[in-house]
Design an enzyme around this catalytic site. Structure first.
Site, short mmCIF file in Angstrom:
data_model
loop_
_atom_site.label_atom_id
_atom_site.label_comp_id
_atom_site.label_asym_id
_atom_site.label_seq_id
_atom_site.Cartn_x
_atom_site.Cartn_y
_atom_site.Cartn_z
CB ILE A 10 -1.14 -0.08 1.05
CG1 ILE A 10 -0.18 -0.13 2.27
CG2 ILE A 10 -1.92 -1.03 1.08
CD1 ILE A 10 -1.13 -0.13 3.70
N GLY A 11 2.20 1.14 0.14
CA GLY A 11 3.13 2.35 0.00
C GLY A 11 4.34 2.18 -0.16
N GLY A 13 8.30 4.21 0.62
CA GLY A 13 8.94 5.67 0.99
C GLY A 13 10.22 5.58 1.42
CG PHE A 15 9.33 3.98 5.59
CD1 PHE A 15 8.60 2.77 5.35
CD2 PHE A 15 8.42 4.99 5.23
CE1 PHE A 15 7.68 2.64 4.96
CE2 PHE A 15 7.40 5.02 4.53
CZ PHE A 15 6.48 3.53 4.76
CE LYS A 17 9.66 -3.75 -1.37
NZ LYS A 17 9.81 -5.09 -2.16
CB ALA A 18 3.45 0.59 3.87
CG ASP A 128 7.64 12.76 6.17
OD1 ASP A 128 7.36 13.68 5.25
OD2 ASP A 128 7.51 11.51 5.37
#
Length: 404
Positions: A10-11, A13, A15, A17-18, A128
């Site tokens: 779902i994302g 960034g 950091f 993966k989500a 953020d």
């Protein structure tokens, strides 16, 4: 990962993966953040583990709840609650130009502030804050998430300098390569409030150079007068270019039109716990008990955001709150005269100390004015030098800004 079934990504960034997952045990959905730590140095790995420890201590109704973490195959996995209502960015886009009501905006804004207060009081910067990192639960509660790039500050640490985050939310001080501080989070909070009021970004440009110039010195399109003066005035305070002139999150929550909404979202017990360093009379009968003399102060007894997250002293901002320069010194007390010596010229003798006190006050005020003038000149010289340096960096042209 054996306990979870992957549903979808779902994302992605800075950091990692989500991933949306489902627990095999109860079918509950969670979000797992996957961070590759195999290529990190030992120091970076330890820092990532400390980040997780910070997450584990974040227990607040307006912060996405941490469940657990584990390491597998060179990756660190952080399991968080899943917010089924999606993020605020998608909610804003779904409006198709139809403005939110002021009640709705303030309800969301108060919840974001309560979450930000919780972390600032614990000496943490989010770094953020943006509408994509603000989530809605199934029942519409706002929750602040993605602490993947937050940093814990101890009381003596140098302030973070890293320039990160979505460009639209960068503060003027970050654009000018000054330290990130709690007031940078407040600027980003202002950007989110502006988005909720206008459904647009406050500062937009076709390339990074023009975006930075707009953030540093450009105006932002005004918010509709459909909204109250209080709301529009608050927005102008959040967008003060000088971080020192922006309110802290505690100051925002003390404003009457904001304060009266807090009881909608926190229980009386949680209000007392979160605001136990304040005189909380304006929130009704559930005020925190007054401290007894000698009672040990809690972590939030002094607004830590003021104490530890202002720019460093070399940037012209004190790390502690100073008393007013104009405050006159208390004259040394003298032993009272005997009655026989006081009576003949009592009036004359009383007038003399008063005259001296006024003279001292005038001298103190003149010194304070001179100090402020010299400080202002010093800061202007520093700012001119910084701006010139920034212009040199930008002189070669700006790179493109990725549109959201």
């Amino acid at each position: 990962m054996d306990k979870y079934i992957k549903v979808r990504k779902i994302g992605e960034g800075s950091f990692g993966k989500a991933i949306l997952v489902k627990a095999k045990e109860n079918g509950q959905q969670y979000v797992i953040k996957e961070i590759n730590i195999s290529k990190m140095s030992n120091k970076e790995r330890e820092e990532s583990r400390r980040e997780v420890a910070v997450l584990a201590n974040m227990k607040h109704p307006n912060i996405v709840l941490y469940r657990e973490s584990f390491e597998e195959n060179g990756c660190l996995y952080i399991v968080m609650d899943y917010c089924e209502g999606g993020d605020l960015f998608k909610k804003i886009n779904a409006q198709k130009g139809v403005l939110f009501s002021e009640d709705q905006i303030l309800d969301w804004f108060v919840q974001i502030c309560l979450a930000l207060k919780h972390i600032h009081d614990r000496k943490i910067l989010h770094r953020d804050i943006k509408s994509q990192n603000i989530f809605l639960t199934k029942d519409g509660t706002i929750q602040l998430g993605d602490f993947g790039i937050a940093r814990v500050l101890n009381s003596t640490a140098e302030l973070a300098r890293t320039c990160i985050g979505t460009p639209y939310y960068l503060s003027p001080e970050i654009c000018q390569n000054k330290p990130y501080n709690n007031k940078s989070d407040i600027w980003a909070l202002g950007c989110v409030l502006y988005e909720m009021c206008t459904l647009k970004h406050a500062f937009e440009a076709g390339n990074m150079k023009n975006l930075v110039l707009k953030i540093i010195s450009g105006p932002f399109p005004p918010v509709s007068v459909h909204y109250s003066y209080d709301l529009r005035n608050l927005l102008s305070q959040l967008f003060k270019r000088n971080p020192r002139n922006r309110p802290s999150v505690n100051s925002i929550l003390e404003k009457n039109f904001i304060a009266k909404r807090v009881e909608k979202f926190l229980t009386p017990e949680l209000i007392a716990e979160e605001f136990n360093h304040k005189i909380f009379q304006k929130f009704g009968p559930h005020a925190a008990p007054a401290k007894r003399p000698g009672q040990e102060q809690t972590l939030t007894s002094v607004a830590p955001a003021q104490k530890i997250t202002k720019p460093a002293a070399k940037y012209g901002v004190p790390l502690t709150i100073r008393k007013s320069c104009g405050a006159p010194k208390k004259p040394n007390e003298k032993k009272p005269l005997t009655k026989s010596r006081q009576e003949p010229s009592k009036k004359k003798r009383l007038e003399l100390p008063e005259k001296e006190r006024r003279q001292r006050e005038q001298i103190s005020l003149l010194k304070a004015d001179e100090t402020r003038r010299l400080e202002k000149e010093r800061m202007e010289r520093i700012n001119r030098a910084r701006e010139q340096g920034w212009r040199n960096v930008l002189g070669s042209g700006g790179s493109g800004v990725k549109k959201l």
